[in-house]
Design an enzyme around this catalytic site. Structure first.
Site, PDB file in Angstrom:
ATOM      1  N   CYS A 114       6.238  -1.456   4.005  1.00 44.14           N
ATOM      2  CA  CYS A 114       5.202  -2.193   4.748  1.00 44.14           C
ATOM      3  C   CYS A 114       3.829  -2.206   4.088  1.00 44.14           C
ATOM      4  CB  CYS A 114       5.071  -1.620   6.156  1.00 44.14           C
ATOM      5  SG  CYS A 114       6.521  -1.934   7.147  1.00 44.14           S
TER       6      CYS A 114
HETATM    7  C1  UDX Z   1       4.006   1.988   8.436  1.00 45.19           C
HETATM    8  C2  UDX Z   1       3.159   1.995   9.709  1.00 45.19           C
HETATM    9  O1  UDX Z   1       2.762   3.343  10.015  1.00 45.19           O
HETATM   10  C3  UDX Z   1       3.926   1.365  10.851  1.00 45.19           C
HETATM   11  O2  UDX Z   1       3.087   1.307  12.017  1.00 45.19           O
HETATM   12  C4  UDX Z   1       4.359  -0.036  10.451  1.00 45.19           C
HETATM   13  O3  UDX Z   1       5.095  -0.668  11.459  1.00 45.19           O
HETATM   14  C5  UDX Z   1       5.168   0.007   9.159  1.00 45.19           C
HETATM   15  O4  UDX Z   1       4.412   0.668   8.137  1.00 45.19           O
HETATM   16  P1  UDX Z   1       5.995   3.426   7.435  1.00 45.19           P
HETATM   17  O5  UDX Z   1       5.966   2.509   6.255  1.00 45.19           O
HETATM   18  O6  UDX Z   1       7.316   3.786   8.017  1.00 45.19           O
HETATM   19  O7  UDX Z   1       5.129   2.832   8.641  1.00 45.19           O
HETATM   20  O8  UDX Z   1       5.307   4.786   6.959  1.00 45.19           O
HETATM   21  P2  UDX Z   1       4.044   5.684   7.288  1.00 45.19           P
HETATM   22  O9  UDX Z   1       4.486   6.902   7.983  1.00 45.19           O
HETATM   23  O10 UDX Z   1       2.958   4.908   7.938  1.00 45.19           O
HETATM   24  O11 UDX Z   1       3.622   6.108   5.796  1.00 45.19           O
HETATM   25  C6  UDX Z   1       3.400   5.130   4.784  1.00 45.19           C
HETATM   26  C7  UDX Z   1       3.054   5.761   3.459  1.00 45.19           C
HETATM   27  O12 UDX Z   1       1.747   6.305   3.502  1.00 45.19           O
HETATM   28  C8  UDX Z   1       3.965   6.908   3.020  1.00 45.19           C
HETATM   29  O13 UDX Z   1       4.225   6.772   1.648  1.00 45.19           O
HETATM   30  C9  UDX Z   1       3.144   8.148   3.292  1.00 45.19           C
HETATM   31  O14 UDX Z   1       3.486   9.199   2.427  1.00 45.19           O
HETATM   32  C10 UDX Z   1       1.747   7.644   3.009  1.00 45.19           C
HETATM   33  N1  UDX Z   1       0.677   8.371   3.716  1.00 45.19           N
HETATM   34  C11 UDX Z   1       0.618   8.376   5.084  1.00 45.19           C
HETATM   35  C12 UDX Z   1      -0.312   9.009   2.982  1.00 45.19           C
HETATM   36  O15 UDX Z   1      -0.299   9.002   1.736  1.00 45.19           O
HETATM   37  N2  UDX Z   1      -1.335   9.640   3.645  1.00 45.19           N
HETATM   38  C13 UDX Z   1      -1.425   9.648   5.001  1.00 45.19           C
HETATM   39  O16 UDX Z   1      -2.380  10.222   5.529  1.00 45.19           O
HETATM   40  C14 UDX Z   1      -0.405   9.011   5.740  1.00 45.19           C
END
Ligand code: UDX
Length: 421
Positions: free
Chosen positions: A261
């Site tokens: 996403c």
């Molecule tokens: C995301 C959104 O959170 C969700 O609401 C939407 O519908 C789809 O995209 P997702 O892709 O499943 O969900 O993952 P998420 O848990 O949000 O993490 C995304 C990425 O960001 C991961 O690679 C995670 O490691 C990274 N991340 C997350 C960080 O590097 N730092 C953070 O503080 C949070």
């Protein structure tokens, strides 16, 4: 309510199964016969915590899957949950949305009964009122059809929990009866429900993801500054995040964001803006900070161990985040690519994502335990926030050289260095 869900991927399968759990009669329609077969056998074709139990409980009762669009005509509501992958230039590719709309329209041809078509796929503003409405109506001939947009905010790995505990339900529509139908659909879920226009709902989805990605890149940039000064960015962001206007979530600095996403949606929104002659300066910077983090990790590694040629580098974590086997846009991919370009010998471990990563890198070493990859390693990189990594301690003594570079701040052991703290 009789509901058809078009698309049996992460969003469609989770949404359809959870709607069945809420008591609705759900048919999932997918063009992939194998997927349909496996759903009907009660085996979801993807890993998602809690999903298999729900599918098993309802399949053959109020949940089924099929390749045929025939059930659409007897349903009250159809939800479009197909993928919108990036095209070659980063725009959202809408060809699945178009073909789903054509099939839905054909299934509704010359029907008089009221039908609601609601888009759940992440689509550029204007798609529901434009492409979807026009395509469905042109195939349906006449018809009593209303159109809406209801974005999903499901996180992979926690999607079932998120479905039942959303922060909000956004319903984009022009007609009150569609709004009422959607409220009935989600009856039983406690969350604020907001009614907006379809274009606004489409924008809410992009902006939510873009803002979360911005928080991450912002804290990575601050982390890069803090690192130079020997300041701990996590302690800084804790202090910053306590301001209620800012909030403490999504400030975990590290090797950057991946997944299906954030990278795709931020890029699509930037391209959409450019297409209208608006320069998306912040969105572009969010992506470029994210692209640069893996290289920063490699530079740090080279500073610690010198040239990487012939060195054994243990990589812990391949999935784009914990609790999933998904490696799409995982930061592990550019990191492993750079290690290999420099002639390093890569040994990788992940609790779930090894089979997927073997498709991308068939010829690196994979270990079935962290110990197997740490044994004899010259350095170790942590790339995914798997909670099980926080228990690692003595295992690092198996390394040749105890150089550990942390990309996620999950370790509890001593003597490691953070990428930006
Ligand atoms: C995301 C959104 O959170 C969700 O609401 C939407 O519908 C789809 O995209 P997702 O892709 O499943 O969900 O993952 P998420 O848990 O949000 O993490 C995304 C990425 O960001 C991961 O690679 C995670 O490691 C990274 N991340 C997350 C960080 O590097 N730092 C953070 O503080 C949070």
């Amino acid at each position: 309510m009789r509901v058809c869900v078009i698309g049996g991927g992460y969003v469609g399968l989770v949404t359809g199964s959870c709607l069945a759990e809420l008591g609705h009669n759900v048919v999932i329609i997918d063009i992939d016969e194998k997927k349909v077969l496996s759903i009907n056998e009660g085996k979801p074709p993807l890993f998602e915590a809690g999903l298999e139990e729900i599918v098993k409980k309802h399949i053959g009762k109020n949940l089924s899957a099929t390749c045929s669009f025939f059930p659409v005509k007897d349903a009250e509501l159809t939800m479009i949950c197909v993928g919108t992958p990036p095209d070659n230039s980063g725009n959202a590719d809408l060809h699945y949305v178009r073909s789903a709309s054509e099939s839905v329209g054909r299934a509704l041809r010359n029907q008089d009964k009221k039908h609601y078509v609601v888009v759940k796929s992440t689509v550029p503003p204007g798609t529901t009122d434009g492409l979807v409405r026009e395509t469905v109506l042109s195939e349906a001939g006449r018809g009593n059809i209303a159109f809406g947009m209801n974005p999903e905010f499901l996180r992979e790995g926690r999607a079932v929990w998120d479905f039942f505990h959303p922060d909000r339900i956004v319903i984009g529509c022009h007609e009150q009866d569609l709004f009422d139908c959607m409220k009935r659909l989600y009856q039983g879920i406690e969350a604020p429900v907001i009614q907006v226009l379809p274009t606004e709902a489409e924008m809410i989805k992009y902006v939510s993801n873009a803002f979360l990605a911005t928080k991450i890149s912002f804290s990575n940039e601050i982390g890069n500054i803090c690192k130079r000064m020997g300041i701990d960015v996590y302690r800084v962001m804790e202090g910053v995040g306590l301001d209620r206007r800012i909030g403490k979530e999504f400030f975990n600095a590290g090797v950057g964001f991946g997944g299906s996403c954030f990278p795709k949606d931020v890029m699509a929104l930037a391209r959409f803006a450019e297409g209208m002659g608006v320069e998306p300066c912040i969105l572009k910077s969010v992506l470029s900070v994210n692209e640069d983090q893996p290289g920063k990790m490699i530079s740090l590694l080279e500073k610690r161990v010198g040239g990487l040629h012939g060195k054994r580098i243990a990589v812990l974590g391949l999935a784009f985040k914990d609790n999933t086997d998904d490696i799409r846009e995982s930061r592990a991919i550019p990191v492993i690519r750079m290690l290999r370009e420099r002639g390093a010998h890569v040994a990788a471990y992940d609790p779930l994502a090894i089979p997927a990563m073997k498709e991308v890198f068939p010829d690196i070493d994979y270990g079935t335990t962290p110990e197997a990859v740490l044994e004899g390693a010259d350095a170790c990189l942590i790339l995914t926030e798997w909670p099980e990594f926080s228990r690692l301690d003595k295992e690092f003594d198996l390394m040749n050289n105890r150089v550990i570079i942390e990309g996620r701040r999950v370790l509890k052991t001593h003597g490691y260095e953070g990428i930006c703290w």
